[in-house]
Scaffold this active site. Sequence first.
Site, PDB file in Angstrom:
ATOM      1  N   ASP A 155       0.869  -1.170  -0.152  1.00 17.84           N
ATOM      2  CA  ASP A 155      -0.046   0.038   0.018  1.00 17.84           C
ATOM      3  C   ASP A 155       0.733   1.186   0.078  1.00 17.84           C
ATOM      4  O   ASP A 155       1.963   1.211  -0.420  1.00 17.84           O
ATOM      5  CB  ASP A 155      -0.789  -0.037   1.011  1.00 17.84           C
ATOM      6  N   HIS A 188      -3.898   5.950   3.704  1.00 23.92           N
ATOM      7  CA  HIS A 188      -4.565   4.702   3.191  1.00 23.92           C
ATOM      8  C   HIS A 188      -4.053   3.401   3.746  1.00 23.92           C
ATOM      9  O   HIS A 188      -4.666   2.516   4.395  1.00 23.92           O
ATOM     10  CB  HIS A 188      -4.516   4.591   1.698  1.00 23.92           C
ATOM     11  N   LEU A 199      -3.204  -2.838  17.616  1.00 21.14           N
ATOM     12  CA  LEU A 199      -3.241  -3.464  18.744  1.00 21.14           C
ATOM     13  C   LEU A 199      -4.459  -3.545  19.796  1.00 21.14           C
ATOM     14  O   LEU A 199      -5.021  -2.622  19.866  1.00 21.14           O
ATOM     15  CB  LEU A 199      -2.040  -2.528  19.489  1.00 21.14           C
ATOM     16  N   ASN A 201      -4.686  -2.631  22.932  1.00 23.56           N
ATOM     17  CA  ASN A 201      -4.161  -2.015  23.972  1.00 23.56           C
ATOM     18  C   ASN A 201      -4.973  -1.079  24.694  1.00 23.56           C
ATOM     19  O   ASN A 201      -4.469  -0.077  25.372  1.00 23.56           O
ATOM     20  CB  ASN A 201      -2.930  -1.312  23.502  1.00 23.56           C
ATOM     21  N   VAL A 205      -8.587   1.908  18.184  1.00 24.34           N
ATOM     22  CA  VAL A 205      -9.407   0.782  17.868  1.00 24.34           C
ATOM     23  C   VAL A 205      -8.633  -0.581  18.030  1.00 24.34           C
ATOM     24  O   VAL A 205      -7.359  -0.509  18.458  1.00 24.34           O
ATOM     25  CB  VAL A 205      -9.550   0.966  16.088  1.00 24.34           C
ATOM     26  N   ASN A 279     -13.745  -0.022  -6.577  1.00 24.33           N
ATOM     27  CA  ASN A 279     -14.613   0.595  -6.281  1.00 24.33           C
ATOM     28  C   ASN A 279     -15.284   1.293  -7.574  1.00 24.33           C
ATOM     29  O   ASN A 279     -15.520   2.604  -7.421  1.00 24.33           O
ATOM     30  CB  ASN A 279     -14.202   1.711  -5.508  1.00 24.33           C
ATOM     31  N   ALA A 297      -7.505  -8.266  -8.916  1.00 23.97           N
ATOM     32  CA  ALA A 297      -8.708  -8.998  -7.939  1.00 23.97           C
ATOM     33  C   ALA A 297      -9.036 -10.110  -8.875  1.00 23.97           C
ATOM     34  O   ALA A 297      -9.661 -10.958  -8.423  1.00 23.97           O
ATOM     35  CB  ALA A 297      -9.792  -7.929  -7.278  1.00 23.97           C
ATOM     36  N   VAL A 302      -5.826 -14.846  -6.495  1.00 23.02           N
ATOM     37  CA  VAL A 302      -5.917 -14.169  -5.537  1.00 23.02           C
ATOM     38  C   VAL A 302      -7.385 -14.066  -4.933  1.00 23.02           C
ATOM     39  O   VAL A 302      -8.287 -14.405  -5.700  1.00 23.02           O
ATOM     40  CB  VAL A 302      -5.865 -12.597  -6.203  1.00 23.02           C
ATOM     41  N   SER A 349     -11.286  -1.330  -0.148  1.00 17.84           N
ATOM     42  CA  SER A 349      -9.791  -1.291   0.416  1.00 17.84           C
ATOM     43  C   SER A 349     -10.094  -1.717   1.931  1.00 17.84           C
ATOM     44  O   SER A 349      -8.995  -2.257   2.627  1.00 17.84           O
ATOM     45  CB  SER A 349      -9.456  -0.002   0.277  1.00 17.84           C
TER      46      SER A 349
END
Length: 447
Positions: A155, A188, A199, A201, A205, A279, A297, A302, A349
Amino acid sequence: MKCSRRRVLGGIGAGAVAGLVGTPASATEFEPDTERVFVHPETGLLDGLSDLFDLVDAVGGTTLLEFDNFEFVVAEVPSAGLEELRRDDRVAFVEDDDETGIPGDWSPSLPDLLDPPDGADCATHPDQRPSWGLERIGADGVEQNGAGVDMGILDTGIQSGHCSLSVAGGRNFTGDGPPGDYEDRHGHGTHVAGIVGALDNDRGVVGVAPDVNLHAVKVLNDDGSGRYSQLVAGIDWCMSNDIELISMSLGGESESSSLARAIDKAHSAGHLLLCAAGNEGNDGPDSCDAATMTYPATHENVVAVTAMNEDETLASYSSVGSAVDLLAPGTEINSTTVDNRYAQASGTSMACPFVTGVAALVWERRDENGPGPNDPVREILGGTAETVLGTCAEGDGLVNARAAVGDERATEGTTWNDGVVAGLRSLLERVVDLIADFFEWLRGLFS
């Protein structure tokens, strides 16, 4: 990580530093009368890649990049010399190095509930809030966390100093910075990384596989664009460094034989490659005949992922097609972003890393060590998926973390190598039994 022999072999544009490892030039660095291409040698007609370099030199071109695992190169060739190169019997074919990237309209928002007063101070980050997508696929209810599994995020890079991320390493294959600079200046790649591996933690998130080893493989420039050669270089690096899972939330308009060969070889070596479907939109969940998926894709080796909304409808932006494998949450997904903050974003994505994360959980559950069992893991993901749309747009269905890690095929210790050995042992035992029965039969004849 193992050292790579991949290298840049010549100048890559004005101001470039000769000898930078694995740093292909961007399209804007070339003169108007040159083209960036893949050059494939004819098998058996050249004495190694050095002869191929000489062929490129002979038409006034410059070889830019060679690979550890693929027998072709990337070169900048004058337009006037391309036809001569194509006519050479020692060259199998020459192919344009086309563009890939993320959608230009990708626009994350910063929700107030996740906005830390001081991004640099981790103590000010908000309490952890799992995304609706993580809960919907059941990833919050499994014991596995992706520990011991290596994942390449191909990415725009990953912010290495984010309070909710731990980056194990990586490589930069773009013209934006030296090879060791895989920092994300776009957002991104960091958002994708957070979905799969943020994580656990108690801050911000949490990812589907929070203990996975994240590798920032920067194949897209700081503006979110790139070339297929950069993607091939990223796959090559993952192969050379035994990165089991390769996640690609990107796509291009055209197919590429060079990229296809890289994917096929990585797949054959046991790596599992996953990609966002694209998209480009759809005409409804039954509209797979009007395929809108981007490449790679659509490649058979894949795992292609489409996106759904929180109300369990197909996202209007999601590409569709007969090559779809799985569905995952993709709309208004909270995750990490650059500047040590959090953002909400939508797209296939965002759907792809949910599936990649579950693949890491299954890989861990099977107690695998390195590349190898990609087909069994892919079969588990598809076989345990949940039917939501009931149409072609979801492939096998919505990825299901609980069902995938609970599947009997995902039993710990049942590794790919063990399975092969067990099969050979069983076959040998049957042969021994047949031989014993034969001699017993002979004994009966002469007794």
